[in-house]
Design a protein around this motif. Structure first.
Motif, PDB file in Angstrom:
ATOM      1  N   THR A 158       0.809  -1.219   0.000  1.00 55.29           N
ATOM      2  CA  THR A 158       0.000   0.000   0.000  1.00 55.29           C
ATOM      3  C   THR A 158       0.841   1.268   0.000  1.00 55.29           C
ATOM      4  N   ALA A 170      -3.469   6.178  -2.152  1.00 50.40           N
ATOM      5  CA  ALA A 170      -4.487   7.014  -1.540  1.00 50.40           C
ATOM      6  C   ALA A 170      -5.316   6.160  -0.576  1.00 50.40           C
ATOM      7  N   HIS A 171      -6.019   6.846   0.320  1.00 49.93           N
ATOM      8  CA  HIS A 171      -6.710   6.161   1.389  1.00 49.93           C
ATOM      9  C   HIS A 171      -7.672   5.082   0.913  1.00 49.93           C
ATOM     10  N   GLU A 172      -8.503   5.435  -0.074  1.00 49.01           N
ATOM     11  CA  GLU A 172      -9.512   4.459  -0.498  1.00 49.01           C
ATOM     12  C   GLU A 172      -8.857   3.269  -1.198  1.00 49.01           C
ATOM     13  N   ASP A 173      -7.727   3.523  -1.861  1.00 49.57           N
ATOM     14  CA  ASP A 173      -7.002   2.428  -2.492  1.00 49.57           C
ATOM     15  C   ASP A 173      -6.454   1.471  -1.452  1.00 49.57           C
ATOM     16  N   ASP A 221      -7.668   0.709   1.438  1.00 45.00           N
ATOM     17  CA  ASP A 221      -8.730  -0.183   1.924  1.00 45.00           C
ATOM     18  C   ASP A 221      -9.012  -1.287   0.914  1.00 45.00           C
ATOM     19  N   ARG A 222      -8.987  -0.914  -0.373  1.00 48.75           N
ATOM     20  CA  ARG A 222      -9.284  -1.926  -1.371  1.00 48.75           C
ATOM     21  C   ARG A 222      -8.205  -2.998  -1.424  1.00 48.75           C
TER      22      ARG A 222
END
Lengths: 616, 260
Positions: free
Chosen positions: B176, B180-183, B185-186
């Motif tokens: 990671t 970016a933040h949402e990436d 989580d994915r």
């Protein structure tokens, strides 16, 4: 014993001259990352200009030394002009295009020198005050040679002071390590690059000018010195000044003693030493791994299916190539046969350069091995044409396996230089092993079998075999092996991590390309009825590079278009004018400046841009 | 079949006298998600490169699946099912996204030296490749040149390529990093999903990722193992806290460590 000392001393003198040229080349490469083929031309210009100056100036110390220094300065200015007018515009272009551009300069300088100074060798006066000889350890030794021995260390010392004691030198060293960073710190890169070119060219010019009392000035000085200078720079480590000095010493002495021990294979010896050094130390004696230059990686297009229009064009060309020749004359048939041969030659080089990602400066070696394989079979075994044509790819493929094993373990410029070294080894064998190969006289009487003796029949045979082989290469690029080849080119680490053995894949690709070049070479030998060492010399390798780069590396149709364009152009030019090199050189330079993607690439982008517009 | 899939014994790497990794003994349980964390310069990436054979160890042994792999080459361990990703995203930039995955699939079938099979025969891999791309959310990018992908998507593509080999064990190097933040989580969700039936070892800087994901965590500091255990145990270890606070007092990691 006495002989040995004299030999060692004259080795030192050659080492000194070699260092002058090589130091300029290595300094230029260090900063600009340009492999400057034209460096040899600067050396030659130095010698010619010195001849003009010295013979026109009043005799005496001032006339001679003034002439030598004047020539060096003039060459420095010429180098600066070349940098400002040409190279400055292509620093961001792929390495091979820069190489191509500098080779264009080589061609231009060759013909200009021919125009100005004529074809005959020129003899310069001897240096005033250094005419005689002196006693060294009880032996007579020419004074001028002794003077040359001194020049090398003095120049090395001066360069050292320049690089380590001046602000300019510090900047040059910094730029050698990381030119983007130096740019980011606000240094005027243009000035820096131009001044480095001035210095490098000046050194080459000085090296050439100082040869005036030693040897005759002639039009072959450029390519003969550049091959050796490349060896010195690569053995020493690209960009390393002390490495260049060390390597010049090594190569100079190797030459001197090689003549005593193996008079026939001195050239082989030099290149063999280079190969050994590079296998043991892949970055040369004192070189460091190059930092990959940042921000120069262009997004190359993926290899996609050809657009339909191109397919139709190709089909039309093929039909024309089959239907029209019966109506063509002998001369046209000869040219068409050459074109077919060079299409395969270019396609085989493209195979390792494009999908394989390996640059080869010595692809002529495999073309020549094919030609010689067939010719030797005819000469010594009285082999029929069928056997000769079968032996051609075998000989070339074997050469590819052996040389490839060394070459594909290195990368970038080092790998390319090693291919050049092996090509020169093969050339020297063909040139020097007179008993086997006939040396410079070549092998004659390599004629096709009676059924294929007609020019038209032989043309069809060549067309069938060359197009067939080219189509096989095309198929392989789209086969799993082709994908593996492109994958290891794109990211060696990633390829390794998914379990691909990059070395073996590159090796197989290299040998395969060599095989294909061998077929082309074999067909060429029967077409001409003879083989000569020129089949595998540097200009031949450069021809192949030109064809691929003119056509464009990115597309499969590129090398085909390039081979046709190049063969046609060269043929037409050499018929129209004696100065075909000049015109060809100018054409190359213009092409690099305006079509850095090559002919096919430019055509394709234009096509795609036209297609994209309505959608946008 | 033993419970331990990867085991090192006294693994040491010295660079001209500087000891980057010193006597690390590691045990990774089969089927677990194992985290390797530590402050900057702790030797995580060196350790990782030793495990994947991209660096030869100075001393020590590595056992994988009951086999000594200390002397093998990277491509060889990859063929044994131990597959890695890279911190600096490494994709094949001049192939399309789909072709990137397909190359891995053809390698797995042993087709690399196939000089003849045509392009159309390779299409049989397309379905599987598309499945993998869907897994990492790259379906709509399939025909794009991989070099043109944004950074986060390149990481995702790398994971898809790794998965294409159907690895027994995956080694992920900061999956990671720089995302970016949402990436993030994915990717965390993705790693959890693909870990079913495999072992995963990941090097991480972002403690939040490790907290939610890993069964076992090994903390490295100055080249040696400082602590090992689940997140709760490790994060309470005073030496671990000191190592993070002591060396990285200003960094974000400290905040993450404090929050747990």
């Amino acid at each position: 014993m006495e002989n040995l000392i004299l030999q060692a001393l004259s080795g030192l003198a050659s080492a000194s001259s070699l260092f002058l040229v090589a130091s300029g080349l290595t300094v230029i490469f260090g900063v600009s990352r340009i492999v400057n083929f034209a460096h040899g031309s600067f050396y030659m210009l130095g010698a010619y200009l010195a001849w003009t100056f010295v013979t026109n100036l009043p005799r005496g110390h001032l006339g001679f030394w003034g002439g030598v220094l004047g020539a060096a300065l003039a060459v420095g200015v010429i180098g600066m002009a070349v940098e400002m007018l040409l190279l400055r515009r292509i620093y961001r272009a792929p390495e091979l295009f820069q190489l191509l551009a500098t080779f264009g300069v080589v061609l231009i300088v060759q013909d200009l020198a021919l125009l100005i100074w004529g074809p005959q060798d020129l003899l310069g006066p001897r240096a005033p005050g250094l005419r005689g000889s002196t006693e060294v350890l009880g032996l007579r030794f020419p004074l001028y040679e002794l003077f040359l021995i001194g020049v090398g260390p003095v120049v090395l010392g001066l360069l050292w002071l320049l690089f380590y004691r001046t602000r300019w030198g510090t900047l040059v060293r910094a730029a050698t390590q990381d030119r983007e960073m130096v740019g980011a710190l606000g240094v005027n890169q243009r000035m820096l690059f131009t001044s480095v070119f001035f210095l490098g060219s000046l050194l080459a010019g000085l090296g050439g000018a100082l040869q005036l009392p030693r040897e005759s000035v002639n039009l072959h000085m450029d390519l003969s010195i550049i091959a050796e200078a490349f060896v010195v720079v690569v053995v020493g480590g690209l960009g390393s000044l002390s490495g260049a000095a060390l390597a010049a010493l090594l190569i100079g002495e190797l030459h001197a003693f090689g003549i005593l021990i193996f008079p026939k294979i001195t050239l082989v010896l030099v290149f063999l030493v280079m190969a050994v050094v590079l296998v043991i130390r892949p970055h040369g004696l004192l070189g460091r791994p190059q930092e990959a230059a940042r921000g120069t990686g262009m997004a190359e297009p993926v290899i996609r299916a050809a657009p339909p229009a191109l397919k139709w064009l190709g089909l039309a060309a093929l039909i024309a190539a089959i239907l029209l020749p019966p109506f063509a004359g002998d001369y046209a048939l000869t040219v068409l046969t050459d074109m077919a041969v060079f299409i395969l030659f270019a396609a085989s080089l493209h195979f390792i350069m494009g999908p394989g990602g390996m640059a080869s400066f010595g692809h002529a070696a495999y073309f020549g091995l094919g030609a010689y394989g067939a010719a030797l079979a005819v000469k010594w075994l009285a082999a029929p044409m069928g056997l000769g044509l079968a032996l051609a790819p075998l000989a070339a493929g074997l050469g590819g396996l052996v040389f490839g094993w060394f070459c594909v373990r290195l990368s970038g410029v080092y790998s390319a230089m090693l291919t050049l070294a092996f090509a020169q080894i093969t050339w020297s064998i063909a040139f020097q092993w007179v008993e086997l190969t006939g040396g410079d006289n070549g092998i004659l009487g390599v004629w096709p079998a009676p059924w294929a003796a007609g020019k038209l029949t032989y043309y069809y045979l060549t067309l069938a075999l060359c197009l067939g082989a080219t189509l096989i290469l095309r198929r392989i690029i789209h086969a799993p092996f082709g994908y593996a080849l492109r994958a290891q080119r794109d990211s060696p680490l990633r390829a390794e991590a998914i379990g691909m053995d990059g070395f073996r894949i590159r090796w197989a690709g290299f040998a395969l390309a060599a095989c294909m070049a061998g077929i082309a070479g074999g067909l060429f030998a029967y077409a001409k009825g003879s083989v000569f060492p020129t089949y595998l010399d540097i200009p031949r390798s450069v021809d192949a590079l030109l064809m691929v780069l003119l056509g464009g590396v990115q597309t499969l149709s590129g090398p085909i278009a390039g081979a046709i364009a190049f063969t046609g152009l060269q043929e037409q030019l050499s018929r129209m004018t004696d100065l075909w090199r000049l015109v060809l050189g100018i054409v190359i330079v213009l092409l690099v400046l305006f079509f850095p993607q090559g002919l096919a690439g430019a055509a394709r982008s234009a096509w795609e841009a036209r297609d994209a517009r309505p959608n946008a | 079949m033993t419970d331990t899939i990867l085991e090192t014994e006294g693994l040491t790497k010295e660079f001209r006298g500087f000891v980057a990794v010193s006597g690390v003994s590691l045990r990774v349980r089969r089927g677990s998600i194992h985290g390797l964390i530590g402050p900057n310069g702790a030797g995580k990436t060196t350790c990782f490169n030793l495990l994947t054979k991209f660096l030869p160890p100075t001393r020590g042994r590595i056992q994988y699946d009951g086999r000594d792999i200390t002397g093998l080459k990277p491509a060889e361990v990859a063929r044994l099912g131990l597959v890695r990703s890279f911190q600096i995203s490494a994709v094949f930039p001049h192939l399309t996204v789909l072709e990137n995955v397909r190359v891995a699939l053809q390698r797995q079938r042993g087709w690399n030296y196939d000089f003849w099979r045509s392009d159309s025969r390779l299409r049989q891999f397309d379905d599987r490749a598309m499945e993998l791309l869907e897994d990492v959310g790259l379906t709509s990018y399939a025909m794009m040149t991989a070099g043109e992908l944004p950074y986060g998507r390149k990481r995702a593509l790398e994971i898809a390529t790794t998965l294409a080999l159907d690895p027994v064990m995956m080694l992920l190097d900061e999956p990671t990093a720089g995302m970016a933040h949402e990436d993030v989580d994915r990717i965390v969700a993705l790693v959890r999903r693909v870990s079913a039936g495999r072992t995963v070892l990941l090097v991480e800087h972002n403690l939040k990722v490790v907290a939610g994901l890993c069964d076992t965590i090994t903390v490295l500091a100055r080249g040696s193992v400082l602590a090992e255990g689940d997140y709760a145990t490790v994060s309470r270890n005073p030496e671990v806290v000191a190592a993070y606070l002591g060396t990285e007092a200003d960094s974000v990691s400290m905040g993450a460590a404090a929050h747990g």
